[in-house]
Design a protein around this motif. Structure first.
Motif, short mmCIF file in Angstrom:
data_model
loop_
_atom_site.label_atom_id
_atom_site.label_comp_id
_atom_site.label_asym_id
_atom_site.label_seq_id
_atom_site.Cartn_x
_atom_site.Cartn_y
_atom_site.Cartn_z
N GLY A 30 1.07 -1.16 0.20
CA GLY A 30 -0.07 -0.03 0.07
C GLY A 30 0.80 1.41 -0.03
N GLY A 47 0.11 4.66 -0.44
CA GLY A 47 -1.15 5.79 -0.48
C GLY A 47 -0.42 6.98 0.54
N ARG A 48 -1.64 7.41 1.35
CA ARG A 48 -1.03 8.47 2.17
C ARG A 48 -0.22 7.89 3.29
NH1 ARG A 48 -6.50 9.78 0.66
NH2 ARG A 48 -7.20 7.83 1.81
N MET A 49 -0.74 6.83 3.84
CA MET A 49 0.29 6.21 4.90
C MET A 49 1.64 5.66 4.40
SD MET A 49 -0.77 6.82 7.82
CE MET A 49 0.23 5.63 8.80
N ASP A 107 1.45 -1.77 -4.76
CA ASP A 107 0.17 -0.79 -4.82
C ASP A 107 -1.03 -1.75 -5.59
OD1 ASP A 107 -0.71 1.92 -3.49
OD2 ASP A 107 -1.75 1.52 -5.17
N LYS A 108 -1.84 -1.30 -5.94
CA LYS A 108 -3.03 -2.22 -6.60
C LYS A 108 -2.74 -2.49 -7.75
CE LYS A 108 -5.67 1.51 -8.71
NZ LYS A 108 -4.82 2.76 -8.42
N PHE A 160 -0.42 -0.84 4.83
CA PHE A 160 -1.43 0.07 5.01
C PHE A 160 -1.94 0.01 3.65
CE2 PHE A 160 0.88 1.00 8.65
CZ PHE A 160 -0.08 1.74 9.50
N SER A 161 -3.17 -0.81 3.34
CA SER A 161 -3.65 -0.84 2.00
C SER A 161 -5.19 -0.56 1.91
CB SER A 161 -3.43 -2.44 1.58
OG SER A 161 -3.78 -3.26 2.21
N GLY A 210 -1.56 -1.85 9.58
CA GLY A 210 -2.56 -1.09 10.05
C GLY A 210 -3.87 -0.64 9.20
N THR A 260 -7.50 -0.82 8.24
CA THR A 260 -8.67 -1.21 9.02
C THR A 260 -9.69 -1.87 8.24
OG1 THR A 260 -9.10 1.07 8.91
CG2 THR A 260 -8.11 0.74 10.83
N ALA A 280 -2.39 -3.05 14.69
CA ALA A 280 -2.96 -2.10 15.61
C ALA A 280 -4.06 -1.21 14.67
CB ALA A 280 -2.12 -1.43 16.14
N SER A 281 -5.30 -0.82 15.33
CA SER A 281 -6.15 0.03 14.65
C SER A 281 -5.53 1.45 14.64
CB SER A 281 -7.65 0.11 15.46
OG SER A 281 -7.44 0.40 16.70
N ASN A 282 -4.46 1.50 15.50
CA ASN A 282 -3.92 2.87 15.57
C ASN A 282 -2.82 2.59 16.08
OD1 ASN A 282 -3.25 5.76 16.07
ND2 ASN A 282 -5.28 6.06 15.76
N PHE A 283 -1.41 3.23 15.56
CA PHE A 283 -0.20 2.96 15.86
C PHE A 283 0.25 4.10 16.67
CE2 PHE A 283 -0.35 -0.67 13.17
CZ PHE A 283 0.46 -1.57 13.43
N LYS A 307 -11.88 8.23 3.29
CA LYS A 307 -11.79 6.99 4.19
C LYS A 307 -12.83 5.82 3.90
CE LYS A 307 -11.40 5.25 8.96
NZ LYS A 307 -10.45 4.41 8.61
N1 LIG Z 1 -3.49 1.70 12.29
C1 LIG Z 1 -3.29 3.05 11.99
O1 LIG Z 1 -2.63 3.56 12.97
C2 LIG Z 1 -3.68 3.64 10.58
C3 LIG Z 1 -4.47 2.88 9.98
N2 LIG Z 1 -4.86 3.64 8.71
C4 LIG Z 1 -5.61 2.75 7.89
O2 LIG Z 1 -4.76 2.26 6.96
C5 LIG Z 1 -5.39 2.08 5.52
C6 LIG Z 1 -4.58 3.08 4.44
O3 LIG Z 1 -4.75 4.33 4.61
P1 LIG Z 1 -4.13 5.39 3.69
O4 LIG Z 1 -2.83 5.27 3.48
O5 LIG Z 1 -4.90 6.95 4.10
O6 LIG Z 1 -5.30 5.04 2.45
P2 LIG Z 1 -4.73 5.31 1.06
O7 LIG Z 1 -6.09 5.12 -0.05
O8 LIG Z 1 -4.41 6.46 0.78
O9 LIG Z 1 -3.70 4.26 0.60
C7 LIG Z 1 -4.21 2.87 0.39
C8 LIG Z 1 -3.34 2.33 -0.79
O10 LIG Z 1 -3.64 0.99 -0.93
C9 LIG Z 1 -3.44 0.67 -2.29
N3 LIG Z 1 -3.79 -0.72 -2.76
C10 LIG Z 1 -5.08 -1.00 -3.14
N4 LIG Z 1 -5.04 -2.45 -3.59
C11 LIG Z 1 -3.99 -2.86 -3.01
C12 LIG Z 1 -3.09 -4.17 -3.06
N5 LIG Z 1 -3.69 -5.33 -3.59
N6 LIG Z 1 -2.01 -4.27 -2.50
C13 LIG Z 1 -1.29 -3.16 -1.89
N7 LIG Z 1 -1.95 -1.86 -1.92
C14 LIG Z 1 -3.21 -1.79 -2.55
C15 LIG Z 1 -4.56 1.83 -2.99
O11 LIG Z 1 -4.06 2.00 -4.29
C16 LIG Z 1 -3.67 2.81 -2.15
O12 LIG Z 1 -2.71 3.52 -2.65
C17 LIG Z 1 -6.66 2.50 5.71
O13 LIG Z 1 -7.39 1.17 6.00
C18 LIG Z 1 -6.81 3.20 7.03
O14 LIG Z 1 -7.94 3.25 7.81
C19 LIG Z 1 -4.79 4.89 8.46
C20 LIG Z 1 -3.86 5.77 9.41
C21 LIG Z 1 -3.21 5.11 10.70
#
Ligand SMILES: NC(=O)C1=CN([C@@H]2O[C@H](COP(=O)(O)OP(=O)(O)OC[C@H]3O[C@@H](n4cnc5c(N)ncnc54)[C@H](O)[C@@H]3O)[C@@H](O)[C@H]2O)C=CC1
Ligand SMILES: O=C(O)C1=N[C@H](C(=O)O)C[C@H](O)C1
Length: 234
Positions: free
Chosen positions: A7, A9-11, A31-32, A48-49, A71, A73, A96-99, A135
């Motif tokens: 993943g 993306g943002r994270m 990525d995807k 973080f996907s 991470g 969710t 972890a739901s939040n790190f 989200k």
């Molecule tokens: N546990 C924690 O501390 C945190 C958890 N999160 C969770 O992390 C996840 C990602 O968050 P963001 O980065 O903001 O989302 P995002 O949408 O910016 O990034 C997710 C990425 O995963 C990619 N993706 C899609 N299919 C994939 C695959 N088969 N393999 C790998 N990557 C693939 C997407 O194209 C995208 O670039 C969400 O579920 C969010 O709720 C977010 C922030 C903190």
């Protein structure tokens, strides 16, 4: 350490910057559209996907003996399967739901408050989470962990639901507002007063740093762990 990012993306991008600053190499960014990649290049993977692919990513790591930090969710219906696979393969896994350090302290505060409120039936609890509009899941994983913390420590509650008003059920309100990194509020209300505890993330740095620290901690261990193990709290 050689890190695979599952993943990007943002994270994933925030984690990359922090991992490099801490002296690690990013050897794989998945990525995807990436299908045939060699996960065994990595000492550890950080996922973080998106909810629909997280369990597949985690299984791939465990099947290839690569420790994995997740991470993502919204995939927890498969959590028990991930635990079984980790045990079967003698692997290493942290979800972890939040790190972030702040939220993990907030989780402990929430449990303590829930315990104090357990004998005070005049207070009703509600939870609110606010996140950015991109989200995919609701309620947030963090809100679910907070609700579980109340249920474990307060006899007045045995379930949670989005927007519910049912007996013994914690109502969670999920709001989506552009660019909000993550705000969680737990409120106890009586006829005469309200008590709230709140965590506000100002950006994604805390989540990302926590995930990299967890990856550093996980390498060389086997088992299923939580952030309480990493941070030695709780
Ligand atoms: N546990 C924690 O501390 C945190 C958890 N999160 C969770 O992390 C996840 C990602 O968050 P963001 O980065 O903001 O989302 P995002 O949408 O910016 O990034 C997710 C990425 O995963 C990619 N993706 C899609 N299919 C994939 C695959 N088969 N393999 C790998 N990557 C693939 C997407 O194209 C995208 O670039 C969400 O579920 C969010 O709720 C977010 C922030 C903190
Ligand atoms: O999607 C997000 O952004 C976040 N997701 C996590 C969650 O669902 O709790 C953690 C954090 O609040 C940001």
């Amino acid at each position: 350490m050689n890190i695979a990012l599952l993943g990007y993306g943002r994270m994933g991008q925030t984690i990359e910057k922090i991992a490099i600053k801490r002296g690690h190499n990013i050897v794989l960014k998945v990525d995807k559209d990436d299908k045939d990649y060699d996960i065994t290049k990595a000492d550890v993977a950080i996922d973080f996907s998106i909810p629909s692919v997280a369990f597949g990513n985690i299984s791939n790591c465990l099947n290839n003996n690569v420790p994995v930090v997740s991470g993502t969710t919204g995939w927890l219906e498969d959590y028990d399967k991930a635990l079984s696979l980790c045990k079967e393969k003698n692997g290493a896994f942290i979800y972890a739901s939040n790190f972030s350090l702040g939220v993990n302290i907030f989780f402990e505060l929430n449990k303590t408050l829930a315990k104090m409120m357990s004998n005070l039936g005049q207070y009703n609890v509600t939870m609110e989470e606010i996140h950015h509009t991109k989200k995919l899941d609701a309620p947030s994983g963090t809100a679910i962990t907070l609700a579980e913390g109340v249920i474990e420590n307060n006899v007045n509650y045995d379930d949670w639901k989005l927007g519910s008003d049912e007996d013994k059920t914690i109502p969670i309100v999920a709001k989506r507002i552009e660019d909000v990194p993550g705000t969680h509020t737990v409120t106890y209300e009586s006829e005469v007063d309200s008590i709230s505890i709140e965590h506000i993330a100002h950006n994604r740095q805390g989540f990302a740093l926590g995930a990299v620290v967890a990856a550093e901690w996980l390498v060389g261990r086997t088992g299923v762990f939580s952030m309480n193990d990493v941070l030695n709290i709780g």
